[in-house]
Scaffold this motif. Structure first.
Motif, PDB file in Angstrom:
ATOM      1  N   ARG A  46       0.916  -0.923  -0.182  1.00 29.93           N
ATOM      2  CA  ARG A  46       0.179  -0.318   0.647  1.00 29.93           C
ATOM      3  C   ARG A  46       0.582   1.389  -0.164  1.00 29.93           C
ATOM      4  NH1 ARG A  46      -1.988   0.679   6.156  1.00 29.93           N
ATOM      5  NH2 ARG A  46      -2.659   3.152   4.817  1.00 29.93           N
ATOM      6  N   VAL A  47       0.057   2.583  -0.615  1.00 31.68           N
ATOM      7  CA  VAL A  47       1.016   3.539  -0.314  1.00 31.68           C
ATOM      8  C   VAL A  47       0.422   4.749   0.845  1.00 31.68           C
ATOM      9  CG1 VAL A  47       1.325   5.507  -1.407  1.00 31.68           C
ATOM     10  CG2 VAL A  47       1.219   3.640  -2.637  1.00 31.68           C
ATOM     11  N   VAL A  48       1.298   5.075   1.581  1.00 34.18           N
ATOM     12  CA  VAL A  48       0.645   6.772   2.321  1.00 34.18           C
ATOM     13  C   VAL A  48       1.215   8.002   1.595  1.00 34.18           C
ATOM     14  CG1 VAL A  48       0.859   7.452   4.202  1.00 34.18           C
ATOM     15  CG2 VAL A  48       0.205   4.545   4.149  1.00 34.18           C
ATOM     16  N   SER A  49      -0.106   8.312   1.402  1.00 33.99           N
ATOM     17  CA  SER A  49       1.282   9.897   0.857  1.00 33.99           C
ATOM     18  C   SER A  49       1.057  10.973   1.552  1.00 33.99           C
ATOM     19  CB  SER A  49       0.407  10.055  -0.454  1.00 33.99           C
ATOM     20  OG  SER A  49       0.468  10.917  -1.772  1.00 33.99           O
ATOM     21  N   VAL A  50       1.274  12.033   1.534  1.00 29.08           N
ATOM     22  CA  VAL A  50       1.064  12.778   2.343  1.00 29.08           C
ATOM     23  C   VAL A  50       1.231  14.107   1.552  1.00 29.08           C
ATOM     24  CG1 VAL A  50       2.478  15.079   4.838  1.00 29.08           C
ATOM     25  CG2 VAL A  50       2.333  11.780   4.839  1.00 29.08           C
ATOM     26  N   GLU A  51       0.175  14.978   1.192  1.00 25.05           N
ATOM     27  CA  GLU A  51      -0.083  16.287   0.776  1.00 25.05           C
ATOM     28  C   GLU A  51      -0.506  17.648   1.718  1.00 25.05           C
ATOM     29  OE1 GLU A  51      -0.108  19.436  -1.836  1.00 25.05           O
ATOM     30  OE2 GLU A  51       0.482  16.705  -2.482  1.00 25.05           O
ATOM     31  N   ASP A  71      -8.123   2.245  -2.115  1.00 29.46           N
ATOM     32  CA  ASP A  71      -8.284   0.910  -1.036  1.00 29.46           C
ATOM     33  C   ASP A  71      -7.231   0.148  -0.613  1.00 29.46           C
ATOM     34  OD1 ASP A  71     -11.087   0.744  -0.354  1.00 29.46           O
ATOM     35  OD2 ASP A  71     -11.371  -0.880  -1.978  1.00 29.46           O
ATOM     36  N   ASN A  72      -6.192   1.196  -1.673  1.00 25.45           N
ATOM     37  CA  ASN A  72      -4.700   1.015  -0.589  1.00 25.45           C
ATOM     38  C   ASN A  72      -3.597   1.549  -1.008  1.00 25.45           C
ATOM     39  OD1 ASN A  72      -5.452  -1.759  -3.584  1.00 25.45           O
ATOM     40  ND2 ASN A  72      -3.752  -2.426  -1.884  1.00 25.45           N
ATOM     41  N   VAL A  73      -4.353   3.227  -0.735  1.00 26.03           N
ATOM     42  CA  VAL A  73      -4.143   4.158  -0.721  1.00 26.03           C
ATOM     43  C   VAL A  73      -4.344   5.586   0.345  1.00 26.03           C
ATOM     44  CG1 VAL A  73      -3.112   6.378  -1.452  1.00 26.03           C
ATOM     45  CG2 VAL A  73      -3.446   4.366  -3.206  1.00 26.03           C
ATOM     46  N   THR A  74      -3.754   5.664   1.408  1.00 23.39           N
ATOM     47  CA  THR A  74      -4.008   7.287   2.102  1.00 23.39           C
ATOM     48  C   THR A  74      -3.268   8.215   1.789  1.00 23.39           C
ATOM     49  OG1 THR A  74      -4.225   5.006   4.146  1.00 23.39           O
ATOM     50  CG2 THR A  74      -3.759   7.113   4.659  1.00 23.39           C
ATOM     51  N   VAL A  75      -3.818   9.426   2.097  1.00 27.56           N
ATOM     52  CA  VAL A  75      -3.993  10.676   1.780  1.00 27.56           C
ATOM     53  C   VAL A  75      -3.855  11.174   3.037  1.00 27.56           C
ATOM     54  CG1 VAL A  75      -4.282  12.664   0.508  1.00 27.56           C
ATOM     55  CG2 VAL A  75      -4.535  10.326  -0.864  1.00 27.56           C
ATOM     56  N   TYR A  76      -2.876  11.901   3.298  1.00 24.20           N
ATOM     57  CA  TYR A  76      -3.063  12.076   4.618  1.00 24.20           C
ATOM     58  C   TYR A  76      -2.792  13.790   4.474  1.00 24.20           C
ATOM     59  CZ  TYR A  76      -1.713  13.865   9.446  1.00 24.20           C
ATOM     60  OH  TYR A  76      -1.561  14.528  10.669  1.00 24.20           O
ATOM     61  N   VAL A  77      -3.509  14.996   4.946  1.00 20.61           N
ATOM     62  CA  VAL A  77      -3.341  15.753   4.983  1.00 20.61           C
ATOM     63  C   VAL A  77      -3.083  17.046   5.763  1.00 20.61           C
ATOM     64  CG1 VAL A  77      -4.675  17.572   3.634  1.00 20.61           C
ATOM     65  CG2 VAL A  77      -5.713  15.493   3.271  1.00 20.61           C
ATOM     66  N   GLY A  78      -1.791  17.709   5.500  1.00 14.89           N
ATOM     67  CA  GLY A  78      -1.249  18.754   6.158  1.00 14.89           C
ATOM     68  C   GLY A  78       0.505  18.609   6.193  1.00 14.89           C
ATOM     69  N   TYR A  79       1.000  19.380   6.718  1.00 15.51           N
ATOM     70  CA  TYR A  79       2.677  19.308   6.643  1.00 15.51           C
ATOM     71  C   TYR A  79       2.928  18.242   7.150  1.00 15.51           C
ATOM     72  CZ  TYR A  79       1.922  24.092   5.523  1.00 15.51           C
ATOM     73  OH  TYR A  79       1.033  25.882   4.920  1.00 15.51           O
ATOM     74  N   SER A  80       4.814  17.876   7.115  1.00 12.61           N
ATOM     75  CA  SER A  80       5.203  17.010   6.612  1.00 12.61           C
ATOM     76  C   SER A  80       5.185  17.453   8.257  1.00 12.61           C
ATOM     77  CB  SER A  80       6.283  16.811   5.937  1.00 12.61           C
ATOM     78  OG  SER A  80       7.094  17.874   6.407  1.00 12.61           O
ATOM     79  N   GLU A  81       5.892  18.120   8.987  1.00  7.87           N
ATOM     80  CA  GLU A  81       5.812  18.048  10.693  1.00  7.87           C
ATOM     81  C   GLU A  81       4.288  18.090  11.265  1.00  7.87           C
ATOM     82  OE1 GLU A  81       5.516  22.794   9.283  1.00  7.87           O
ATOM     83  OE2 GLU A  81       6.618  21.070   8.895  1.00  7.87           O
ATOM     84  N   GLU A  82       3.621  17.644  10.487  1.00  2.00           N
ATOM     85  CA  GLU A  82       2.270  17.480  11.698  1.00  2.00           C
ATOM     86  C   GLU A  82       2.131  16.116  11.185  1.00  2.00           C
ATOM     87  OE1 GLU A  82      -0.834  19.791   9.542  1.00  2.00           O
ATOM     88  OE2 GLU A  82      -0.145  21.579  10.079  1.00  2.00           O
ATOM     89  N   ALA A  83       2.642  15.720  10.068  1.00  3.98           N
ATOM     90  CA  ALA A  83       2.179  14.464   9.883  1.00  3.98           C
ATOM     91  C   ALA A  83       3.015  12.950  10.117  1.00  3.98           C
ATOM     92  CB  ALA A  83       2.230  13.534   8.035  1.00  3.98           C
ATOM     93  N   ILE A  84       4.401  13.267  10.234  1.00  6.15           N
ATOM     94  CA  ILE A  84       5.612  12.215  10.522  1.00  6.15           C
ATOM     95  C   ILE A  84       4.805  12.039  12.347  1.00  6.15           C
ATOM     96  CG2 ILE A  84       7.617  12.305  11.192  1.00  6.15           C
ATOM     97  CD1 ILE A  84       8.075  13.906   8.944  1.00  6.15           C
ATOM     98  N   PRO A  85       4.838  12.751  13.099  1.00  7.54           N
ATOM     99  CA  PRO A  85       4.389  12.339  14.706  1.00  7.54           C
ATOM    100  C   PRO A  85       3.095  11.072  14.524  1.00  7.54           C
ATOM    101  CG  PRO A  85       4.876  14.507  14.489  1.00  7.54           C
ATOM    102  CD  PRO A  85       4.473  14.392  12.961  1.00  7.54           C
ATOM    103  N   HIS A  86       2.287  11.061  13.530  1.00  4.18           N
ATOM    104  CA  HIS A  86       1.134  10.465  13.095  1.00  4.18           C
ATOM    105  C   HIS A  86       1.283   9.167  12.160  1.00  4.18           C
ATOM    106  CE1 HIS A  86      -1.205  13.205  15.826  1.00  4.18           C
ATOM    107  NE2 HIS A  86      -0.569  13.966  14.658  1.00  4.18           N
ATOM    108  N   LEU A  87       2.461   8.727  12.028  1.00  2.00           N
ATOM    109  CA  LEU A  87       2.895   8.029  10.712  1.00  2.00           C
ATOM    110  C   LEU A  87       3.060   6.541  11.324  1.00  2.00           C
ATOM    111  CD1 LEU A  87       5.711  10.046   8.388  1.00  2.00           C
ATOM    112  CD2 LEU A  87       2.847   9.529   7.497  1.00  2.00           C
ATOM    113  N   ASN A  88       3.115   6.783  12.309  1.00  2.00           N
ATOM    114  CA  ASN A  88       3.271   4.962  13.162  1.00  2.00           C
ATOM    115  C   ASN A  88       1.813   4.565  12.560  1.00  2.00           C
ATOM    116  OD1 ASN A  88       4.108   2.913  13.909  1.00  2.00           O
ATOM    117  ND2 ASN A  88       3.507   3.462  16.420  1.00  2.00           N
ATOM    118  N   GLU A  89       0.902   5.237  13.141  1.00  2.00           N
ATOM    119  CA  GLU A  89      -0.683   4.911  13.237  1.00  2.00           C
ATOM    120  C   GLU A  89      -1.362   4.936  11.813  1.00  2.00           C
ATOM    121  OE1 GLU A  89      -4.733   7.428  14.345  1.00  2.00           O
ATOM    122  OE2 GLU A  89      -2.919   7.593  16.350  1.00  2.00           O
ATOM    123  N   THR A  90      -0.852   5.553  11.345  1.00  2.00           N
ATOM    124  CA  THR A  90      -1.269   5.992   9.921  1.00  2.00           C
ATOM    125  C   THR A  90      -1.279   4.788   8.891  1.00  2.00           C
ATOM    126  OG1 THR A  90      -1.858   8.119   9.536  1.00  2.00           O
ATOM    127  CG2 THR A  90      -1.508   7.047   7.480  1.00  2.00           C
TER     128      THR A  90
END
Length: 99
Positions: A46-51, A71-90
């Motif tokens: 799968r793919v997780v993309s931060v935009e 179904d194979n891609v999660t798009v996380y909306v936010g700045y990388s500094e916001e996204a990185i702390p949540h990537l383990n969960e995402t």
């Protein structure tokens, strides 16, 4: 198209051991995420993309749905500094093998 061939060739390099998770920073309209997901889903990947731009994320999600790979891609909306702390969960605890 040249970009698509490059992305497909990159994924084919992983043919012996395809990654389970690709992490992408900068989704734009979902072109790369779609290409990666199309090939990785065959192996359970799968793919997780931060935009950062919510409009681009909305367009990307629509394109992913249209391509049949949402179904194979999660798009996380936010700045990388916001996204990185949540990537383990995402990423559901998976380590990104390709960034």
């Amino acid at each position: 198209d040249e970009k698509g061939v490059v992305l497909d060739n990159l994924v084919s390099c992983w043919a012996q051991s395809p990654p389970k998770l690709v992490l992408e920073f900068g989704c734009y309209v979902g072109y790369s995420a779609t290409r990666f997901a199309r090939l990785l889903r065959l192996h359970g990947g799968r793919v997780v993309s931060v935009e950062v731009d919510p409009i681009h994320a909305c367009i990307a999600r629509s394109m992913l749905e249209f391509a049949g790979v949402a179904d194979n891609v999660t798009v996380y909306v936010g700045y990388s500094e916001e996204a990185i702390p949540h990537l383990n969960e995402t990423c559901q605890g998976l380590a990104a093998e390709v960034v």
